[in-house]
Design a protein around this motif. Structure first.
Motif, PDB file in Angstrom:
ATOM      1  N   VAL A 442     -14.733  -1.066  -7.321  1.00  0.00           N
ATOM      2  CA  VAL A 442     -15.868  -1.116  -6.396  1.00  0.00           C
ATOM      3  C   VAL A 442     -16.647  -2.408  -6.582  1.00  0.00           C
ATOM      4  CG1 VAL A 442     -18.101  -0.074  -5.859  1.00  0.00           C
ATOM      5  CG2 VAL A 442     -16.096   1.372  -6.098  1.00  0.00           C
ATOM      6  N   GLN A 443     -16.869  -2.799  -7.819  1.00  0.00           N
ATOM      7  CA  GLN A 443     -17.603  -4.037  -8.074  1.00  0.00           C
ATOM      8  C   GLN A 443     -16.870  -5.245  -7.495  1.00  0.00           C
ATOM      9  OE1 GLN A 443     -18.264  -4.172 -12.295  1.00  0.00           O
ATOM     10  NE2 GLN A 443     -19.684  -2.430 -12.287  1.00  0.00           N
ATOM     11  N   THR A 447     -18.139  -7.527  -4.308  1.00  0.00           N
ATOM     12  CA  THR A 447     -18.284  -8.974  -4.451  1.00  0.00           C
ATOM     13  C   THR A 447     -17.551  -9.692  -3.326  1.00  0.00           C
ATOM     14  OG1 THR A 447     -18.468  -8.763  -6.855  1.00  0.00           O
ATOM     15  CG2 THR A 447     -17.920 -10.931  -5.981  1.00  0.00           C
ATOM     16  N   SER A 448     -16.326  -9.195  -3.050  1.00  0.00           N
ATOM     17  CA  SER A 448     -15.547  -9.797  -1.962  1.00  0.00           C
ATOM     18  C   SER A 448     -16.213  -9.573  -0.607  1.00  0.00           C
ATOM     19  CB  SER A 448     -14.136  -9.202  -1.962  1.00  0.00           C
ATOM     20  OG  SER A 448     -13.394  -9.667  -0.858  1.00  0.00           O
ATOM     21  N   TYR A 449     -16.755  -8.378  -0.408  1.00  0.00           N
ATOM     22  CA  TYR A 449     -17.404  -8.068   0.876  1.00  0.00           C
ATOM     23  C   TYR A 449     -18.671  -8.905   1.071  1.00  0.00           C
ATOM     24  CZ  TYR A 449     -19.997  -5.442   4.388  1.00  0.00           C
ATOM     25  OH  TYR A 449     -20.727  -5.081   5.494  1.00  0.00           O
ATOM     26  N   SER A 450     -19.409  -9.098  -0.016  1.00  0.00           N
ATOM     27  CA  SER A 450     -20.635  -9.893   0.089  1.00  0.00           C
ATOM     28  C   SER A 450     -20.329 -11.319   0.502  1.00  0.00           C
ATOM     29  CB  SER A 450     -21.384  -9.889  -1.256  1.00  0.00           C
ATOM     30  OG  SER A 450     -21.745  -8.569  -1.613  1.00  0.00           O
ATOM     31  N   GLY A 451     -19.150 -11.817   0.118  1.00  0.00           N
ATOM     32  CA  GLY A 451     -18.813 -13.188   0.471  1.00  0.00           C
ATOM     33  C   GLY A 451     -18.155 -13.323   1.819  1.00  0.00           C
ATOM     34  N   SER A 452     -17.230 -12.432   2.152  1.00  0.00           N
ATOM     35  CA  SER A 452     -16.442 -12.596   3.373  1.00  0.00           C
ATOM     36  C   SER A 452     -16.807 -11.611   4.470  1.00  0.00           C
ATOM     37  CB  SER A 452     -14.948 -12.440   3.051  1.00  0.00           C
ATOM     38  OG  SER A 452     -14.683 -11.108   2.604  1.00  0.00           O
ATOM     39  N   GLY A 453     -17.437 -10.497   4.113  1.00  0.00           N
ATOM     40  CA  GLY A 453     -17.756  -9.477   5.104  1.00  0.00           C
ATOM     41  C   GLY A 453     -16.570  -8.624   5.489  1.00  0.00           C
ATOM     42  N   GLY A 455     -13.254  -5.917   4.339  1.00  0.00           N
ATOM     43  CA  GLY A 455     -12.825  -4.935   3.341  1.00  0.00           C
ATOM     44  C   GLY A 455     -13.849  -3.861   3.018  1.00  0.00           C
ATOM     45  N   PHE A 456     -14.824  -3.648   3.913  1.00  0.00           N
ATOM     46  CA  PHE A 456     -15.842  -2.643   3.602  1.00  0.00           C
ATOM     47  C   PHE A 456     -15.264  -1.223   3.635  1.00  0.00           C
ATOM     48  CE2 PHE A 456     -19.719  -0.128   4.347  1.00  0.00           C
ATOM     49  CZ  PHE A 456     -20.466  -0.595   3.282  1.00  0.00           C
ATOM     50  N   GLU A 457     -14.256  -1.031   4.465  1.00  0.00           N
ATOM     51  CA  GLU A 457     -13.610   0.291   4.508  1.00  0.00           C
ATOM     52  C   GLU A 457     -12.984   0.629   3.162  1.00  0.00           C
ATOM     53  OE1 GLU A 457     -10.299   2.719   7.190  1.00  0.00           O
ATOM     54  OE2 GLU A 457     -10.853   0.662   7.680  1.00  0.00           O
ATOM     55  N   GLU A 458     -12.411  -0.370   2.501  1.00  0.00           N
ATOM     56  CA  GLU A 458     -11.845  -0.153   1.174  1.00  0.00           C
ATOM     57  C   GLU A 458     -12.942   0.155   0.160  1.00  0.00           C
ATOM     58  OE1 GLU A 458      -8.710   0.045   0.089  1.00  0.00           O
ATOM     59  OE2 GLU A 458      -8.159   0.025   2.211  1.00  0.00           O
ATOM     60  N   VAL A 459     -14.109  -0.488   0.331  1.00  0.00           N
ATOM     61  CA  VAL A 459     -15.234  -0.196  -0.569  1.00  0.00           C
ATOM     62  C   VAL A 459     -15.610   1.283  -0.481  1.00  0.00           C
ATOM     63  CG1 VAL A 459     -17.659  -0.659  -1.069  1.00  0.00           C
ATOM     64  CG2 VAL A 459     -16.132  -2.549  -0.494  1.00  0.00           C
ATOM     65  N   LEU A 460     -15.742   1.793   0.738  1.00  0.00           N
ATOM     66  CA  LEU A 460     -16.108   3.195   0.916  1.00  0.00           C
ATOM     67  C   LEU A 460     -15.018   4.135   0.384  1.00  0.00           C
ATOM     68  CD1 LEU A 460     -17.707   3.155   4.476  1.00  0.00           C
ATOM     69  CD2 LEU A 460     -18.850   3.061   2.258  1.00  0.00           C
ATOM     70  N   LYS A 461     -13.780   3.751   0.595  1.00  0.00           N
ATOM     71  CA  LYS A 461     -12.669   4.588   0.133  1.00  0.00           C
ATOM     72  C   LYS A 461     -12.664   4.699  -1.388  1.00  0.00           C
ATOM     73  CE  LYS A 461      -7.636   4.998   0.428  1.00  0.00           C
ATOM     74  NZ  LYS A 461      -6.383   4.393   0.961  1.00  0.00           N
ATOM     75  N   VAL A 462     -12.813   3.571  -2.070  1.00  0.00           N
ATOM     76  CA  VAL A 462     -12.817   3.591  -3.525  1.00  0.00           C
ATOM     77  C   VAL A 462     -14.086   4.266  -4.051  1.00  0.00           C
ATOM     78  CG1 VAL A 462     -12.748   2.173  -5.618  1.00  0.00           C
ATOM     79  CG2 VAL A 462     -11.377   1.541  -3.626  1.00  0.00           C
ATOM     80  N   GLN A 463     -15.206   4.074  -3.336  1.00  0.00           N
ATOM     81  CA  GLN A 463     -16.439   4.757  -3.741  1.00  0.00           C
ATOM     82  C   GLN A 463     -16.264   6.281  -3.650  1.00  0.00           C
ATOM     83  OE1 GLN A 463     -19.212   3.321  -4.978  1.00  0.00           O
ATOM     84  NE2 GLN A 463     -20.071   5.368  -5.330  1.00  0.00           N
ATOM     85  N   GLN A 464     -15.567   6.753  -2.611  1.00  0.00           N
ATOM     86  CA  GLN A 464     -15.283   8.180  -2.498  1.00  0.00           C
ATOM     87  C   GLN A 464     -14.373   8.648  -3.633  1.00  0.00           C
ATOM     88  OE1 GLN A 464     -16.588  10.354  -0.298  1.00  0.00           O
ATOM     89  NE2 GLN A 464     -15.522  11.972  -1.422  1.00  0.00           N
ATOM     90  N   GLN A 465     -13.395   7.833  -3.994  1.00  0.00           N
ATOM     91  CA  GLN A 465     -12.533   8.165  -5.130  1.00  0.00           C
ATOM     92  C   GLN A 465     -13.338   8.257  -6.420  1.00  0.00           C
ATOM     93  OE1 GLN A 465      -9.532   5.093  -4.990  1.00  0.00           O
ATOM     94  NE2 GLN A 465      -8.133   6.359  -3.777  1.00  0.00           N
ATOM     95  N   LEU A 466     -14.260   7.317  -6.592  1.00  0.00           N
ATOM     96  CA  LEU A 466     -15.107   7.341  -7.785  1.00  0.00           C
ATOM     97  C   LEU A 466     -15.934   8.620  -7.835  1.00  0.00           C
ATOM     98  CD1 LEU A 466     -16.366   6.055 -10.284  1.00  0.00           C
ATOM     99  CD2 LEU A 466     -17.927   4.802  -8.784  1.00  0.00           C
TER     100      LEU A 466
END
Length: 491
Positions: A442-443, A447-453, A455-466
């Motif tokens: 997630v971290q 970091t990647s999303y903050s720079g490029s905007g 992959g946010f869907e992957e952020v939410l997916k991994v956050q749900q896994q966490l």
């Protein structure tokens, strides 16, 4: 620990209260040692739970009923150990009976029957064995009650942790929502005004563009475009408008998860109220009385190997002890059937008062007579005594078969509890590792999303896994303690 020793002391006093003793004190010492080892695995965090167990033992009405059954059976011991009541027979003559000794006024007899030698002791022994069986029923009920209290206590802890984790994830998603909204606004204002005809409506999930974003989400892409564009608008191929639409769909995805978490949170709160009622009723308290839970339920281990646990269950399980006591009682009943076939002895006295009788002007007789008496019952109808002996043999055989079946059931329950314990221990380590990796992922993604905007869907997916790993970790720890509680109940 002080309360534990108090419970052990009380249990020892209960055992000594009966007329029978256990075959060896080693069994009791072994049981105490194992219980101490089990409780020492997590003693510091179980102080609140121990206090509730003591309260349940003191206040639960069903448990008190079982103990009163035991006390009632104990009161039968002085009844069967007493001699039969003596018989007093008094007869008065309406007119004095003329006899050689004078005029007999009455006939008074007092008789005391005595069972055959050893009969009273055998009857007391038989009732004492049955009282021991009753006590083991009480012990089994106490173990079941303690297991129920522990189970609901651990379930309440699990609910509290799930509520805490869900609330933390709500805060994290709300932070993600603010980040996504910030990127959407910045990307929406970064381009020319001619390229942003619907940016205001996209900021609201109830607007027209919100519906188009949902359509884009269901189609699986962040590059979805609305099917209807305002007249005169110009959409560039790779400008800030495309980036803004992608970010708005991210916001909507977050809000979907937020709504789901909020619903789950309400469900957990309802379950918490139900468990609180169940727990308090086990302790015979008011439904909404507060329950203090431990802050952290740590991992626990059993310091004995599996075979030692099984041996302890075979020795100390209350239901097996109950069946042993019943078998001993039926053995005593066979001896009672034999003694019932022996005669009963009676010893008494016959007192006959006389008054003087006038004969030829002289008083004749008038001296009272005392006559010792002995009586004997003659048990010649042997059929009923033989039937009693056979009845005791059949009951003893049935108890032996029940014990064999009970041992089989306990071994299955032991095997299941040990399997669940080992499975929970493995899952605890797995979910710890998985949660750690998910946090790192997630971290990196943020970091990647903050720079490029992207992959946010992957952020939410991994956050749900966490979130899933965190909840499963709590569940695994609770299951571990549940398994230990079940093993304790079996012992």
């Amino acid at each position: 620990m002080k309360t534990l020793f108090k419970v052990i002391k009380i249990s020892t006093e209960f055992l000594s209260f009966g007329t029978t003793k256990y075959t060896s004190s080693f069994r009791l010492l072994t049981s105490i040692f194992i219980i101490l080892q089990l409780l020492q695995t997590n003693l510091s965090q179980a102080q609140n739970l121990e206090r509730y167990l003591v309260e349940a033992g003191e206040k639960n009405p069903e448990l008190k009923a079982y103990f009163n059954d035991y006390l009632a059976t104990m009161e039968q011991i002085p009844q069967v150990g007493a001699l039969p009541d003596p018989e007093l027979t008094v007869g008065f003559f309406l007119q004095p009976m003329e006899r050689f000794m004078g005029n007999q006024l009455a006939d008074i007899r007092l008789m005391q029957m005595f069972p055959w030698f050893g009969m009273l002791r055998t009857q007391k022994d038989e009732v004492g064995k049955m009282a021991s069986a009753r006590y083991e029923v009480f012990e089994n009920a106490k173990n079941n009650l303690y297991y129920q209290v522990k189970s609901i206590y651990y379930e309440m802890y699990q609910l509290e942790e799930e509520i805490r984790i869900t609330e933390e994830n709500l805060k994290i998603l709300q932070t993600y929502e603010r980040i996504a909204l910030s990127r959407f606004k910045s990307s929406g204002t970064g381009g020319s005004s001619s390229n942003m005809p619907s940016s205001g409506s996209m900021d609201s999930p109830t607007g027209t563009s919100s519906g188009s974003s949902m359509g884009g989400m269901s189609s699986g892409g962040n590059n979805a475009r609305p099917s209807v564009k305002p007249a005169g608008s110009v959409v560039s191929d790779g400008g800030s408008m495309a980036s803004g639409k992608s970010t708005m769909s991210d916001v909507l995805r977050i809000r979907i998860q937020l709504k789901e978490l909020e619903s789950n949170l309400l469900t957990l709160q309802d379950q918490k109220a139900l468990l609180l009622t169940e727990f308090n009723k086990l302790l015979n308290r008011e439904m909404e009385e507060a329950v203090i839970l431990t802050d952290t339920l740590r991992e626990a281990t059993i310091p004995l190997d599996k075979i030692a646990l099984l041996d302890s269950i075979r020795i100390n399980n209350p239901m097996l002890k109950m069946l042993d006591a019943e078998a001993e009682a039926y053995e005593v009943q066979k001896e009672m059937a034999r003694l019932n076939g022996r005669p009963m002895l009676g010893i008494g006295v016959n007192y006959m008062p006389f008054s003087a009788r006038q004969e030829n002007g002289m008083d004749m007789g008038g001296k009272d007579m005392i006559m010792p008496m002995v009586s004997v019952t003659i048990p010649i109808w042997r059929k009923k005594y033989n039937a009693r002996h056979k009845e005791a043999e059949y009951n003893q055989l049935a108890v032996s078969q029940r014990k064999e079946d009970m041992v089989n059931q306990l071994e299955v329950e032991w095997s299941r509890a040990v399997r669940d314990l080992e499975d929970a221990s493995r899952k605890i380590q797995l979910y710890k590792d998985q949660a750690k990796l998910a946090e790192q992922t997630v971290q990196l993604l943020m970091t990647s999303y903050s720079g490029s905007g992207q992959g946010f869907e992957e952020v939410l997916k991994v956050q749900q896994q966490l979130l899933d790993y965190q909840l499963k970790l709590v569940e695994a720890i609770v299951n571990q303690h549940m398994s230990i509680a079940q093993i304790e109940a079996l012992m």
